[in-house]
Motif scaffolding. Sequence first.
Motif, short mmCIF file in Angstrom:
data_model
loop_
_atom_site.label_atom_id
_atom_site.label_comp_id
_atom_site.label_asym_id
_atom_site.label_seq_id
_atom_site.Cartn_x
_atom_site.Cartn_y
_atom_site.Cartn_z
N THR A 259 -4.64 4.92 -6.77
CA THR A 259 -5.93 4.85 -6.08
C THR A 259 -6.96 4.00 -6.82
N ARG A 260 -6.83 3.89 -8.16
CA ARG A 260 -7.87 3.23 -8.92
C ARG A 260 -7.30 2.69 -10.22
N THR B 10 -8.85 0.59 -6.10
CA THR B 10 -10.25 0.31 -6.45
C THR B 10 -10.39 0.00 -7.93
N SER C 236 0.82 -1.22 0.00
CA SER C 236 0.00 0.00 0.00
C SER C 236 0.85 1.26 0.00
N TRP D 280 -11.04 -8.71 -7.35
CA TRP D 280 -11.58 -7.37 -7.06
C TRP D 280 -11.37 -7.05 -5.57
N ARG D 281 -11.79 -7.98 -4.72
CA ARG D 281 -11.64 -7.77 -3.26
C ARG D 281 -10.17 -7.64 -2.87
N GLN E 152 -8.56 -4.30 -3.58
CA GLN E 152 -8.95 -3.26 -2.63
C GLN E 152 -8.31 -3.48 -1.26
N GLU E 153 -8.37 -4.73 -0.77
CA GLU E 153 -7.92 -5.00 0.59
C GLU E 153 -6.40 -5.07 0.70
#
Length: 507
Positions: free
Chosen positions: A270-271, A292, A265, A282-283, A286-287
């Motif tokens: 960001t995306r 995103t 991270s 997908w999850r 993000q995690e």
Amino acid sequence: MTTLSRKLVQQAETRGSKVAVVFDEMELTWAELCDLSLRTSSLLQAQGIGKGDNVALLCGNRPAFLVAWFGLANLGAVTVSLNTGLVGEGLRYSVTQCSAKAVIVERALLEAKRADLEPVLEGRTVIVFEDEADLFARATAFAPAAPYEGQGSNPLSIIYTSGTTGLPKGVLNCHEAFIASGLWMSRFLNIVESDRIMVFLPLFHTNPQMYAVMSALEVGCTLVIRPKFSVSTFFEDARRFECTMFTYVGTVLAMLTSRLREGDSDHSITRCVGGGCPPDVWRAMQERFGITPHELYGMTEVGGWVTGNSSENYRFGSCGTIRPDMDVQVFDQEDKPVAAGTPGEIVVRPKAPFTLLLGYWDNPKANWEASRNFWFHTGDAGQLDDDGYLYFLGRLKEIIRRGGENISPFELETALLDHPDIEDAAVVAVPDPIFGEEIKAVVVAKRAFPPDSIRSFLKGRIADFMLPRYVQFVASIPRTETQKIQRRQLQENNDGMVDLERTRENA
């Protein structure tokens, strides 16, 4: 309506000193990118290239691609973006089918593919460049050409669809289709001047051209060009170049999440935006990485994309809502709209002019078949929910019909990728005298495991009628350069295929 040249000149005038392109140690401002592109127009014009000419461009991911692309656009010529992975007859077909007047080629690629290309170069103008230093030096010997005065409806691009069966079709798009894609992409994802978009997918493809390059042209942000995708250097590059977003195909995200288990991270991304992201990936994005995914639905023929998850309207697992300038429906086999939640074929028509393809190049039969009843028929299966979010279910021709049930390979592949010991997976039909078609799961395993354990894993995750009868372990899933599964190869190869029904009977 406007053209790429007008947009480029506008950025040069309003953000001239802002960095437009980054490539390793090289940076080009918007003023420099515009100047080099207009001078390249003059260089190409001196070679006899002009409005309406189809010109094949064979170049890797580097600033030279963009300068040549904008230079051709400024002449009103049509860039035929050649897939750098093609060889043999596939490469020759792209050059000849589009009736290319000229070929612009990076020398390293010419030398690597000389034997394949030479038979189709006779009678065509061939422009070879070594690198940026070579191309830019030759361009700067010319005065900048005047900005193109054509219309947004003028042809701009031919991109060949990477079909998994049959010969590819050349999709002809105009300036306005590209510009509309960038306009709505920047609005859906709130892309602003300070963004830095990492581009590692091949620039010959619709995805980076329409999602990344056109978004940058719309808002004046920066493109960070990388030669190719690399898991090992991905986050290192993200930090080095301070990237804030990137475009993807699903395979890229799956590779990141499967190989980088610890997460990362410490970056500014960001995306990301693209298609083909399974729910578990997908999850994990993000995690694990704080990124995103903005899943969308699109194809070259429909101006790049027609639905997407925006910053304001976002639904996990969906392909998002419909662009304001498009109309998207789901039809049954009689071309009638189906109710929300009912699967059918995704069809598209524009609300604004010149936002869909102008046609398939020199292929009237394909044009007619795709444009039935005043709708463009995508050949994809999907469904809309009550709130207007689209869900992609796979290619109609890839739907498996087993005993009266229609089964989406995409849905089953998504479930298989949740298996902790599966690296990659594809699902195809196998002929069956009883059910018409049976289901074969082709699997790349991270480590050895019993084939029959796949069924027990899937039980309860999918309907029983979707459980595969056959399992086949392979070293890799064959894919096209744009990461589409080559299902015909998998159907023709049954080496080591295990019949789970027979295994159960013999147990």
